[in-house]
Structure formats: C-alpha cells, structure tokens
Design an enzyme around this catalytic site. Structure first.
Site, PDB file in Angstrom:
ATOM      1  N   ASP A  34      61.266  14.637  38.044  1.00 37.40           N
ATOM      2  CA  ASP A  34      60.583  14.852  36.772  1.00 37.40           C
ATOM      3  C   ASP A  34      61.550  15.406  35.711  1.00 37.40           C
ATOM      4  O   ASP A  34      62.622  15.904  36.025  1.00 37.40           O
ATOM      5  CB  ASP A  34      59.424  15.829  36.976  1.00 37.40           C
ATOM      6  CG  ASP A  34      58.316  15.666  35.953  1.00 37.40           C
ATOM      7  OD1 ASP A  34      58.575  15.063  34.890  1.00 37.40           O
ATOM      8  OD2 ASP A  34      57.197  16.137  36.211  1.00 37.40           O
TER       9      ASP A  34
ATOM     10  N   GLU B 279      64.861  13.551  30.920  1.00 40.47           N
ATOM     11  CA  GLU B 279      65.298  12.880  29.694  1.00 40.47           C
ATOM     12  C   GLU B 279      66.701  13.296  29.234  1.00 40.47           C
ATOM     13  O   GLU B 279      67.450  12.412  28.845  1.00 40.47           O
ATOM     14  CB  GLU B 279      64.284  13.111  28.559  1.00 40.47           C
ATOM     15  CG  GLU B 279      63.054  12.266  28.641  1.00 40.47           C
ATOM     16  CD  GLU B 279      61.953  12.891  29.528  1.00 40.47           C
ATOM     17  OE1 GLU B 279      62.217  13.865  30.238  1.00 40.47           O
ATOM     18  OE2 GLU B 279      60.846  12.363  29.534  1.00 40.47           O
TER      19      GLU B 279
ATOM     20  N   ASP C 127      53.673  11.014  30.660  1.00 38.81           N
ATOM     21  CA  ASP C 127      52.423  11.783  30.594  1.00 38.81           C
ATOM     22  C   ASP C 127      51.413  11.138  29.645  1.00 38.81           C
ATOM     23  O   ASP C 127      51.033  11.719  28.613  1.00 38.81           O
ATOM     24  CB  ASP C 127      52.724  13.211  30.139  1.00 38.81           C
ATOM     25  CG  ASP C 127      53.636  13.946  31.103  1.00 38.81           C
ATOM     26  OD1 ASP C 127      53.792  13.482  32.247  1.00 38.81           O
ATOM     27  OD2 ASP C 127      54.201  14.976  30.706  1.00 38.81           O
TER      28      ASP C 127
END
Length: 778
Positions: free
Chosen positions: A394, A397, A467
């Site tokens: 997770d 980025e 998300d």
C-alpha cells in the site's frame, strides 16, 4: 548488418537537421546541427529512439527495460531526402532535413510518423525551483486512429479511446501512469522517462498527439510493431519482463475489509465462509494491525493478535491463504526507522498520516541497499515469523498529498526526485520481489500494489485502482480503467468490489441501492483477472446485510468463477508463457471493426467471453454491441446472435449480459470451495459451434517456480465445425504429481443445453483422456 561509410549531409532548412550518420553495432548515430540522435534496432520489430541537444546521451541504465538485446542484422541505405533503416519486419525512414522519423511496413505503407516540424524537443524549464528541461515527442495521428493504454486513472469517467483526449501522467493519489500506448494502426509506443508527464491527444484538431515529460536530458522512446495488439504487448514484455505465474489460489476470491481489527474477527470470517460452503481462497488483514505502535514496526499488536502464527496456520488448515498489508513509510522511534536512517536509506518525503496525524517518512526505494534492508526487516517479521502468503503493498506513490513538489525536490540514490517522480512503486516492488524469490523459493510471490509503472508486471505485481468511491459513478469508471491498464501491458488488475469508501465512512450495505451496487460490481469482478472484495463496512458473502436474493446472486457468480478456474488458470499460463492479456480491450480481437473503438464498458475475458457490466443504477437492460465477424451465444440462454449489431440485452439484477464467441471451447470444472480442491468429478468442455476454434489447457503444480524449469503440461482442444469433431492433442510436458487421466463431459451448446452456470445434466459425450491424441465426433 550491411555496413556503410558515414555520409555528411549539410542541413539547410531545419532546426535539427541530420549533418552526418554513423553505423554502430545495433544502431545508427546521427549527428545533427543541434545535438545527437540514435536509432537502435533492438529487434526486427522493436526500435528505440534517443535524441538529445547535449554532446552525449545520459549514461544511466533504464529502470524499465531489462532486456539485454542481441541486435539483429539490418540494412542502411539513403537517398537525397532520407536515411532508410530496413529490418526483416519494417522500415525506419529518417528525414535528413527535419530528423523526423517515419515507420512503414516492408511494402512502404506508413504505420506512423513523427511530426515534421515539432517531433522531438528539449526545452529549458524551471519547476519547483529546479532547473531542468522539458522533453516532448509528437506524432501524426490519422482521423480513423484509436489509441489505448496509458495505465489506470481511477476517477476518469468512461475513458477508453485517447484519441482527442488529454491525460495527466504524474503518479499520485488516485492518478496512475503507465507510459505505454497502443494504436489501431498496428503499433505501440513506450516513453522511457520517469518524470511527471502529460499525454495530449487533442493536438491540431486531433490529427496529432504529444507526450511531454517535465524533466530529462534526452527524448527516449520505444516503437513496437504488431500489427496485432497481442504482438505489441508481447514485444513490450520482451523489452520489460514477463509476468510470473501466481499460485492458483490467487485466481479465486479474496475476502477483505477495511479493516479486520483482531485475530478473532479473521477467524470468524474464515469459519463463516467454510461452514456455509462459500468458495474463497484468501482472507486479507489490512492496515493498522500494528496500532498503537508506530507504522513501519512490522509487528501485530499482541493485545488484538495474540498468536499470529496460529492465525495463519488455521487459515492454511482451512485451505485459505493469508495476505497482509505492508507500507513503505516509517514512524520515528522504531528500530526499523533507525536502521534505515543510519545507512542513509530514508528520503525527505513524508506522508501526512490522516489517522494519527504524524508525519511518517518514506524509505528510498531507489537505493538497492535500502530495498534490501526493507525486505530483510519485513521478511523476518511477517513471512518467516508468521507465514503470511502475500503482501498488500500500500501507499507506494509515494503519496504526500498536496506536497508533490517535495517529491520533486527529494534526492534519491539514483538522482533527483523530479527525474524519478513516477518510478517509486516500480523500484519498491522490485526489492520485495527479488527478496521473495531468493528467500521464499517454494512459494509464488503475489503483491497487490497501488500504482504501477511500465515494467512492474515482472515483479509479480497486481495493480489495484486505489481508494475508489462506493457509488455507481465510480463503478462505471472502473471498467475502462481496468481495460486500459491491461492494454498498457500490466496483465493483472483489480478494483475494490463495491468501492472502498462512502464519504470516508461505510455505506449502509443493507439498503437496497447499496445491495444493488455491490451485486453489479461483484458480477464485474467475477470477470476481472483478480477477484477481490474490499472496502469499508461488512460485505462478505455471508453478511447479514444481504437479503436472500442478493446472497443467491452473489453465490451464483462466486461459483461460476470457481467453475471457470480451468479456463482462467490456462489463461494465466498463457499470460506467463506467451505474454497474453486476459482482460482485453475489444481492439485486441476486433481491431478492424471501428465500432468497438469508443465502447468504454465491454471487453473480452480471454478468447471466449464478451463481458458487459451493468454500471447504471436500477438498469434492467443495457445496450450491447456484438462485434462483427463472429456469431455470439447468450451465455445464460444459449440463444445465437449475429455479430455486427447492437442489441438491448436483458439485465435483471441476477444477470450481467454475457456472450460467448462461436468457436470457443470453454473448460469448466466441478463446483469447489477453493482453487486447488481435488475432486474426481469430470471437467465439462463446452463447445460453441459456428466456427473452428482452439483452446490450450495449462496445468502445473499450482505453486512454486518449477514451471520456469519446464515442469508444466499443456494439451490443445481443437474444434472442427464442419466435421463436428473435437480433437484433443497429445499432452506436452510433465510435472510431479500431474494428473494422468482426465474425464471430460463434452457439451455442444444448443439453446438451453449447455447454457447458464450449472453443470449440464446430459453431456453429448463423456470421454477419458489419458494424454494421447484422440478425436471425439459429435
């Protein structure tokens, strides 16, 4: 290669004209009146082009392309206007006056061309206070061209064809970037630049497109000649790496929730699935299992998880795999933070932790030593200690909200953050994949990753679309995003079935509108490469939020997914062995049918299934275009329909319109509760007549990497429509424990016979196959 002397050409009327050129091994180097250009013949159908205004090219190796090229022979000729490079598959024409490149087939038919006046540019710029150079490449684009790929952009609505559209290509929260483009003119492009970029598809009345990167010192792109999309993707993966096989379990259902809070809660989920005989293969522990300890500690809070090893063992006893989330950020006060800081493995990039309101620090995934230490820490804490089977990777980025300039200003071990803006997840997944392959040799790696870049498929990474919102609008956007992510060369994509959040909380899943949303999304998920429930609020298939009709519909599609595992696992084998694409833009198979170019919500799932998700609320029918050149069968009723027409397909809440192409052979297994469940029941071979067809069945040990040593088996099913005959080839290959005999129920689909999800009661033939070629007349 036919060598020739360098020829000096005097530029008279261009800004970057060819002055001279010289043949080097594998390439031609062009000296220009402004800078240098080099054209590499990587393969007969892969060309790399570099251009710089400086005295030499950057020397750092590509992070994306990992092939060690064995350059083929090629010919070089010239005339008054052009230098012509000829391979066994195409010609590359370099204009001496403008340095613009035109690509043609061997008969001289143009495939694509760079713009003559504005083809390759390098322009000084200052961004976030950093002095750099903008890099751009512009191509001509005929009116009838359609363009696909460019990755997953979760909040885009109904984006499928990039002709005439622009796209942000800077990886950040809810925005992805895979700089790979496929054209219906038969070629692909990949830009080997890692800075924040933009794609402009609406240049000059949609007759040109341009790719602009905010930082670099050279234009660097790859041209792939198909002309079929499958061949373009094959060439892309030859350049950047194959996608390894996942364990067979990874093609079953993932059950996840934001978030399970305790060991007991996970055990209850496990028991409810198994006791109710609902097929499932994975249960996921999402974030903050470490709370209240700092992030990056890689520990499970013993107050809530008293015995994680026992937890994972109990999942395994129930034939369920466990996946756990892991993050690349570290809070102060942990030994992991201190160790990374001591060896210079932390960045200046912080994540504003919205839960604890602390600023946690990203490690430098571009630093090989930091990657190794990160892996060692997590391996010892979560894999060797507890036995988790897969990782949810997770927050990669790296996401620092509105502070993107801080990422630009960061100094990674390989260079400035502005130059490596988009490659964090690629390097992060590289470290954990290489570590897993070395230290966990008997178990296939599986990483669910938020944001991918070109080449990430080689790191066992499945891209998930972040998300997303729990609503029909967000759902509608997921369909084209999944299609284009896979058209970008990343074969495994998934979305949170039902959406992740509803105004950052959980919706009331017991309400009819949310039951409908989840049902429609679940139907779509059944035909995605990875099949995964996740998000806020209880939505497991046994949930009390579902009424009886919803439960029955969900179970029908869950069982269908498991019945299709022989088909899906064979496609997975083809993905690894042949660089195949499972979730297919319609342009893969129907490139010559321009009607499919702008359809955002239909796709092929393998060679057989035309998938048509219902993405509108309270819809009971939807428009479906049946591509021309084929006859189609309604999967639910067996009705035959001609291609080349649009129909209004019935779509009650229990039904997602699903069609099967004539000539398809679909192996369907018996009902099972997990992917590797052994059964002596036969496999049903559904044959959809009206055209000849083939399907190659792939089998292996279901886990480990012995398939890379050739330990797998295949056999080919062939249907001769004229003779009404099914042929089964000899089995090729073998592996330990392989099944030597198969029982097949052969079903020739006709009307209701062989339709719908259930096992067909009266097969047309039952045959025993023992690995030797045989023919079955129907």
């Amino acid at each position: 290669m036919i060598a020739m002397l360098a020829v000096s050409i005097i530029a008279t009327n261009a800004n970057a004209a060819v002055v001279s050129h010289k043949i080097k091994p594998g390439s031609i180097v062009f000296k220009l009146d402004k800078g240098l250009m080099q054209v590499f013949v990587c393969k007969d159908d892969i060309i790399e082009v570099k251009y710089t205004i400086f005295v030499s090219f950057p020397t750092k190796p590509s992070l994306v392309v990992n092939n060690k090229w064995h350059y083929p022979a090629f010919q070089v000729t010239e005339n008054k206007n052009e230098v012509i490079i000829t391979t066994k598959r195409l010609k590359v024409l370099v204009n001496k006056a403008t340095n613009a490149i035109t690509y043609t087939d061997l008969k001289g038919r143009e495939i694509t061309s760079e713009d003559k006046t504005d083809n390759k540019t390098i322009t000084p710029a200052t961004i976030a206070g950093i002095n750099t150079y903008n890099i751009s490449t512009q191509f001509n684009s005929p009116k009838d061209e359609a363009l696909f790929g460019l990755g997953c952009h979760p909040t885009d609505t109904l984006s499928i064809n990039y002709k005439g559209r622009n796209q942000d290509m800077a990886i950040k929260y809810m925005t992805g970037a895979i700089p790979v483009l496929l054209s219906t003119k038969g070629y692909g492009l990949m830009w080997d630049n890692y800075s924040a970029s933009n794609f402009y598809g609406a240049e000059a009345d949609n007759t040109k497109f341009k790719y602009v990167s905010e930082s670099g010192r050279a234009v660097d792109y790859y041209f792939f000649y198909g002309p079929d999309f499958d061949q373009i993707i094959n060439l892309y993966r030859i350049a950047t790496g194959k996608a390894p096989m996942y364990g067979k379990w990874a093609y079953g259902l993932f059950q996840s929730q934001d978030r399970y809070m305790s060991q007991d809660e996970i055990m209850t989920v496990k028991d409810n699935y198994r006791n109710n005989h609902i097929p499932v293969d994975v249960i996921v522990q999402d974030w903050y299992y470490w709370d209240p300890f700092p992030i990056g500690i890689h520990e499970m809070n013993p107050a809530r998880y008293p015995d994680p090893k026992k937890l994972v063992n109990e999942l395994h006893k129930a034939n369920i795999h466990g996946m756990i989330s892991i993050w690349p950020v570290f809070g102060k006060g942990t030994k992991n933070f201190d160790a990374l800081q001591k060896m210079g493995g932390l960045t200046s990039i912080t994540w504003d932790n919205v839960v604890t309101h602390t600023f946690d620090t990203y490690y430098d995934a571009h630093n090989p030593k930091a990657r190794e230490l990160y892996w060692d820490q997590a391996r010892d804490s979560l894999i060797k200690r507890f036995g988790w089977d897969a990782w949810w990777v997770d927050q990669c980025e790296p996401d620092n909200g509105a502070l993107l300039d801080e990422r630009r200003k960061a100094n990674f071990s390989v260079g400035r953050g502005i130059d490596y803006f988009n490659t964090y997840s690629l390097e992060h997944s590289k470290g954990i994949y290489q570590g897993w392959r070395r230290d966990i040799p008997g178990k296939r790696a599986f990483f669910l990753i938020r944001q991918s870049f070109a080449g990430e498929q080689r790191n066992a990474a499945t891209l998930w679309s972040s998300d997303i919102f729990c609503g029909f609008g967000a759902f509608k956007s997921q369909v084209p995003q999944g299609i284009n992510a896979c058209a970008s060369g990343i074969p495994y994509w998934t979305s949170d079935i039902g959406g992740y959040q509803y105004h950052w909380t959980a919706p009331d899943w017991s309400k009819p509108e949310f039951r409908e949303l989840f049902t429609r999304w679940f139907q779509f998920g059944t035909f995605c490469p990875i099949f995964r429930i996740h998000g806020k609020g209880e939505r497991a298939l046994f949930s009390k939020n579902w009424d009886d009709n919803t439960k029955a519909t969900l179970l029908k599609y869950d069982k269908l997914r498991y019945r299709l595992l022989p088909y899906i696992y064979s496609l997975a084998g083809k993905t690894t062995l042949d660089n195949y694409t499972m979730m297919r833009s319609l342009a893969f198979d129907f490139k010559n049918d321009a009607n499919v170019y702008s359809i955002p919500d239909q796709y092929m799932f393998g060679p057989a299934f035309l998938v048509n998700p219902v993405t509108g609320q309270r819809e009971t029918s939807r428009k479906v275009y049946l591509p021309k050149g084929s006859t189609w069968y309604d999967f639910w009723t067996g009705q035959e329909l001609k291609g080349g027409q649009s129909i209004d397909a019935t779509a009650s809440i229990e039904t997602m319109p699903l069609y099967v192409r004539a000539g398809s052979i679909v192996p369907m297994g018996p009902e099972v509760e997990y992917a590797t469940q052994k059964t002596n029941k036969p496999i049903e071979l559904r044959i959809y007549p009206g055209a000849n067809g083939q399907f190659k069945v792939y089998e292996d040990e279901n886990d480990n990497y012995d398939y890379e040593k050739g330990q797998y088996a295949t056999f080919t099913l062939s249907w001769n429509d004229k003779l009404h005959q099914l042929s089964i080839s000899d089995t090729k290959g073998q592996f330990p424990g392989m099944q030597r005999q198969h029982s097949f129920n052969v079903v020739l689909v006709k009307g209701e016979h062989g339709s719908n999800t259930g096992i067909t009661a009266n097969a047309d033939k039952t045959v025993k196959y023992e690995g030797k070629a045989m023919a079955v007349k129907l």
